[in-house]
Structure formats: C-alpha cells, structure tokens
Design an enzyme around this catalytic site. Sequence first.
Site, PDB file in Angstrom:
ATOM      1  N   ALA A  99       0.867  -1.175   0.000  1.00  9.52           N
ATOM      2  CA  ALA A  99       0.000   0.000   0.000  1.00  9.52           C
ATOM      3  C   ALA A  99       0.904   1.226   0.000  1.00  9.52           C
ATOM      4  O   ALA A  99       2.070   1.158   0.407  1.00  9.52           O
ATOM      5  CB  ALA A  99      -0.881  -0.013   1.239  1.00  9.52           C
ATOM      6  N   GLY A 142       0.753  -5.005   0.937  1.00 11.08           N
ATOM      7  CA  GLY A 142      -0.460  -5.048   0.126  1.00 11.08           C
ATOM      8  C   GLY A 142      -0.228  -5.659  -1.245  1.00 11.08           C
ATOM      9  O   GLY A 142      -1.161  -6.183  -1.855  1.00 11.08           O
ATOM     10  N   GLU A 145      -0.527  -9.251  -0.690  1.00 12.49           N
ATOM     11  CA  GLU A 145      -1.958  -9.501  -0.414  1.00 12.49           C
ATOM     12  C   GLU A 145      -2.792  -9.448  -1.697  1.00 12.49           C
ATOM     13  O   GLU A 145      -3.706 -10.254  -1.889  1.00 12.49           O
ATOM     14  CB  GLU A 145      -2.471  -8.484   0.613  1.00 12.49           C
ATOM     15  CG  GLU A 145      -1.849  -8.710   1.986  1.00 12.49           C
ATOM     16  CD  GLU A 145      -2.146  -7.600   2.978  1.00 12.49           C
ATOM     17  OE1 GLU A 145      -2.001  -6.415   2.600  1.00 12.49           O
ATOM     18  OE2 GLU A 145      -2.523  -7.892   4.117  1.00 12.49           O
ATOM     19  N   GLU A 165       4.905  -5.110   7.064  1.00 16.62           N
ATOM     20  CA  GLU A 165       4.170  -4.076   7.800  1.00 16.62           C
ATOM     21  C   GLU A 165       4.681  -3.905   9.223  1.00 16.62           C
ATOM     22  O   GLU A 165       4.647  -2.811   9.784  1.00 16.62           O
ATOM     23  CB  GLU A 165       2.668  -4.409   7.831  1.00 16.62           C
ATOM     24  CG  GLU A 165       1.946  -4.261   6.502  1.00 16.62           C
ATOM     25  CD  GLU A 165       1.954  -5.511   5.646  1.00 16.62           C
ATOM     26  OE1 GLU A 165       2.779  -6.421   5.901  1.00 16.62           O
ATOM     27  OE2 GLU A 165       1.144  -5.578   4.707  1.00 16.62           O
TER      28      GLU A 165
HETATM   29  C1  HXC Z   1       5.065   4.460  -1.127  1.00 17.84           C
HETATM   30  C2  HXC Z   1       6.977   3.555  -1.965  1.00 17.84           C
HETATM   31  C3  HXC Z   1       6.649   2.283  -1.441  1.00 17.84           C
HETATM   32  C4  HXC Z   1       5.411   2.171  -0.727  1.00 17.84           C
HETATM   33  C5  HXC Z   1       8.513   2.108  -2.463  1.00 17.84           C
HETATM   34  N1  HXC Z   1       8.146   3.388  -2.590  1.00 17.84           N
HETATM   35  N2  HXC Z   1       7.625   1.416  -1.760  1.00 17.84           N
HETATM   36  N3  HXC Z   1       6.199   4.613  -1.816  1.00 17.84           N
HETATM   37  N4  HXC Z   1       4.675   3.281  -0.593  1.00 17.84           N
HETATM   38  N5  HXC Z   1       4.977   1.012  -0.237  1.00 17.84           N
HETATM   39  C6  HXC Z   1       8.849   4.469  -3.287  1.00 17.84           C
HETATM   40  C7  HXC Z   1      10.033   4.976  -2.502  1.00 17.84           C
HETATM   41  O1  HXC Z   1       9.631   5.903  -1.528  1.00 17.84           O
HETATM   42  C8  HXC Z   1      10.858   5.602  -3.596  1.00 17.84           C
HETATM   43  O2  HXC Z   1      10.306   6.845  -3.948  1.00 17.84           O
HETATM   44  C9  HXC Z   1      10.631   4.675  -4.777  1.00 17.84           C
HETATM   45  O3  HXC Z   1       9.413   3.977  -4.492  1.00 17.84           O
HETATM   46  C10 HXC Z   1      11.738   3.654  -4.938  1.00 17.84           C
HETATM   47  O4  HXC Z   1      11.899   2.984  -3.708  1.00 17.84           O
HETATM   48  P1  HXC Z   1      13.332   2.743  -3.036  1.00 17.84           P
HETATM   49  O5  HXC Z   1      13.088   2.466  -1.616  1.00 17.84           O
HETATM   50  O6  HXC Z   1      14.259   3.856  -3.363  1.00 17.84           O
HETATM   51  O7  HXC Z   1      13.802   1.444  -3.828  1.00 17.84           O
HETATM   52  P2  HXC Z   1      14.771   0.300  -3.305  1.00 17.84           P
HETATM   53  O8  HXC Z   1      15.940   0.868  -2.582  1.00 17.84           O
HETATM   54  O9  HXC Z   1      15.021  -0.580  -4.492  1.00 17.84           O
HETATM   55  O10 HXC Z   1      13.919  -0.517  -2.213  1.00 17.84           O
HETATM   56  C11 HXC Z   1      12.802  -1.244  -2.634  1.00 17.84           C
HETATM   57  C12 HXC Z   1      11.939  -1.672  -1.417  1.00 17.84           C
HETATM   58  C13 HXC Z   1      11.626  -0.440  -0.553  1.00 17.84           C
HETATM   59  C14 HXC Z   1      12.721  -2.693  -0.587  1.00 17.84           C
HETATM   60  C15 HXC Z   1      10.693  -2.328  -1.950  1.00 17.84           C
HETATM   61  O11 HXC Z   1      11.120   0.593  -1.415  1.00 17.84           O
HETATM   62  C16 HXC Z   1      10.621  -0.694   0.531  1.00 17.84           C
HETATM   63  O12 HXC Z   1      10.956  -1.265   1.583  1.00 17.84           O
HETATM   64  N6  HXC Z   1       9.379  -0.259   0.305  1.00 17.84           N
HETATM   65  C17 HXC Z   1       8.320  -0.392   1.295  1.00 17.84           C
HETATM   66  C18 HXC Z   1       7.800  -1.800   1.354  1.00 17.84           C
HETATM   67  C19 HXC Z   1       6.726  -1.939   2.419  1.00 17.84           C
HETATM   68  O13 HXC Z   1       6.955  -1.645   3.598  1.00 17.84           O
HETATM   69  N7  HXC Z   1       5.527  -2.361   2.029  1.00 17.84           N
HETATM   70  C20 HXC Z   1       4.405  -2.496   2.919  1.00 17.84           C
HETATM   71  C21 HXC Z   1       3.614  -1.218   2.903  1.00 17.84           C
HETATM   72  S1  HXC Z   1       2.330  -1.218   4.097  1.00 17.84           S
HETATM   73  P3  HXC Z   1      11.189   8.207  -3.940  1.00 17.84           P
HETATM   74  O14 HXC Z   1      10.193   9.252  -4.273  1.00 17.84           O
HETATM   75  O15 HXC Z   1      11.809   8.326  -2.625  1.00 17.84           O
HETATM   76  O16 HXC Z   1      12.176   7.955  -5.035  1.00 17.84           O
HETATM   77  C22 HXC Z   1       1.143  -2.151   3.398  1.00 17.84           C
HETATM   78  C23 HXC Z   1      -0.058  -2.295   4.273  1.00 17.84           C
HETATM   79  C24 HXC Z   1      -1.071  -3.110   3.609  1.00 17.84           C
HETATM   80  O17 HXC Z   1       1.248  -2.642   2.344  1.00 17.84           O
HETATM   81  C25 HXC Z   1      -2.347  -2.943   4.321  1.00 17.84           C
HETATM   82  C26 HXC Z   1      -3.483  -3.390   3.503  1.00 17.84           C
HETATM   83  C27 HXC Z   1      -3.565  -2.839   2.171  1.00 17.84           C
END
Ligand code: HXC
Length: 291
Positions: A99, A142, A145, A165
């Site tokens: 998400a 997400g 999911e 998460e």
């Molecule tokens: C918003 C995101 C994002 C996310 C990545 N980006 N994941 N933006 N929400 N979930 C954005 C980053 O901010 C960044 O934007 C760009 O995408 C590239 O990401 P990087 O981190 O620079 O890439 P990298 O170093 O290759 O790392 C990849 C990654 C990391 C390991 C996937 O991005 C990451 O850990 N993302 C979050 C994953 C996560 O926690 N997902 C769960 C979310 S909560 P900028 O603008 O800075 O360049 C969830 C709850 C679900 O899903 C609930 C029900 C729906």
Amino acid sequence: MASYIARTCSGILRLNVTTRSGFPRYLSAEPKKYENILVEKKANDGCVGFIQLNRPKALNSLCDALIRDVNDALDDFEKDEKVGCIVITGNEKAFAAGADIKEMQNNTLVSCLRSNFLNHWSRVANNKKPIIAAVNGFALGGGCELAMMCDIIYAGDTAQFGQPEILLGTIPGAGGTQRLTRIVGKSLAMELVLTGDRINAQTALAAGLVSKVVSKESVVEEAIKTAEKISKNSQLTVALAKEAVNTAYETTLAEGLHFEKKIFHSTFATEDRKEGMTAFVEKRKANFKNQ
Ligand code: HXC
C-alpha cells in the site's frame, strides 16, 4: 438486442450492446485510459483481460486511485463476455511494493473508520472470473496480499514476497495474516508477519504460495497462456469451479463436499456440460457456448 451510448470516466464514448444473454458487449475500439494502470485484451481473440500496474516510480505502490482503477477495469472485464480470464502484473522490478505508505502516513483511527479504509480492496478477491497474478520483483505488504487475492500466482525467478508491515509499526490489513496463513501454514506465515523478512520465488513455490516459477522474462507470457487455456473452457463452468474451490477456504470439509456435489449436479442443467460429454463421445473438440 438493445444498444446505448455510455460515457466513461475518461471521457471516451462507448457503444454498449446488450446481447440476448443480457451481458453488455463493449464495441469501443479504444481501450479505456487510466492514470495508474494499463489495460488491454490479450491472446488471439482478446479472451484474456490484461491489467498492468503502472506506477513504476513508486514501485507500483497501491494508492487509493490505483485500486479504484483496477476495480473499474475488473468491472469491465467481468461484463465482457469475450473475456474468460484476467491477468494482473506489474513490471520487472515490482509487482507492487505494498500500500502507498506516503498516502497512509497521516491516517488516524478516526479517518480510517470514517472512510472505511481498505473496504474497496476486496474487488479482486470477489471477481467471478479467474485472475492470475504474474509476479516479478517485489510483492510486499499489500502487493503480496493483492497477489493472494488472485486465483493463481506465477512468479518470475527474481520475485520476492513478504509482509513487512511490522517494520512500519502496523500489521497486514488485506489478508496477510489470514490468506497467507491458510496458504503456507502457521509457522512460515508467523515468521514473515513477525519479522518482515522476505522469501524468494523458490521458497514461495515450496510453500505453495505460487504454483509456477519461470524466468522473469516469460512470467507474463506463461500467465497469458494459462489464462487463454482457461478461457477456452465453458465460462459458466469455470465460474462454478472457482466458487467450489474457494468454498474450501470458508467451510468445514463436510459442508464443502456437500456444496461441491450440489454444484456438480447443477452442471447437468447446462448446455456446455452436454456439449463437453457429447464431444468426448464423438471424438471431437468441445465447442462451449457458455450456456
Ligand atoms: C510508497 C513507496 C513504497 C510504498 C517504495 N516506494 N515502496 N512509496 N509506498 N509502499 C517508493 C520509494 O519511496 C521511492 O520513492 C521509490 O518507491 C523507490 O523505492 P526505493 O526504496 O528507493 O527502492 P529500493 O531501494 O530498491 O527498495 C525497494 C523496497 C523499498 C525494498 C521495496 O522501497 C521498501 O521497503 N518499500 C516499502 C515496502 C513496504 O513496507 N511495504 C508495505 C507497505 S504497508 P522516492 O520518491 O523516494 O524515489 C502495506 C499495508 C497493507 O502494504 C495494508 C493493507 C492494504
């Protein structure tokens, strides 16, 4: 046959024709344009609905508008009698990295309750037609999911799955504690949900999360091939079979077996069941009419 003009949210005019079966058939030559997804029909006769998540700069993170786009595209594919199966994919780097954290960052309990946050995420899981997730790269939170809401998951060999998460101080909210546990069992689900660690495609295959691992270049093609194969079967029977399999997740074994037998009996009311068995006896290919 009735026909009428409808204006889509993107402003494209479509001529909809309602066929005798009551399903509108879209005759628009122009595929709808969306902000966050690309949509087209694949395979020779357009029998596969294809949705590509398209926010590459944000690793296809699932903002509210993207989910609404997906839901809208699914509504169209569900009404389109030519489409028998749907494929959802992302790009080589990410199926979806979860998400949209930036969008959720300032949410409060009250705003979540008021907006019924995540309520419209279940459209994928409730689709009547089968959906195949073709996953490359990150399928996290997400994103994992969303893949699990689909009916079949194929993975490219570089795919990574996880529920991170916990690292954000929250928990999965769209099936990560429920569907994942039913699919891979308690120990692995617990490990993923409590550590935020990721698993690779091979581990996901061994755990039953995905049914096939292929090279990252061919995962979409493989998914489309399977989707086309499914589309050639009776859509009526496919929908019944999908419902029967999904019932295994919702009921006791005895109730599920009872439900399955009733559905099995009900196929004998369809022309397609008659055609399928007649074609076998006459040593020819069945020509299903979805009736
Ligand atoms: C918003 C995101 C994002 C996310 C990545 N980006 N994941 N933006 N929400 N979930 C954005 C980053 O901010 C960044 O934007 C760009 O995408 C590239 O990401 P990087 O981190 O620079 O890439 P990298 O170093 O290759 O790392 C990849 C990654 C990391 C390991 C996937 O991005 C990451 O850990 N993302 C979050 C994953 C996560 O926690 N997902 C769960 C979310 S909560 P900028 O603008 O800075 O360049 C969830 C709850 C679900 O899903 C609930 C029900 C729906």
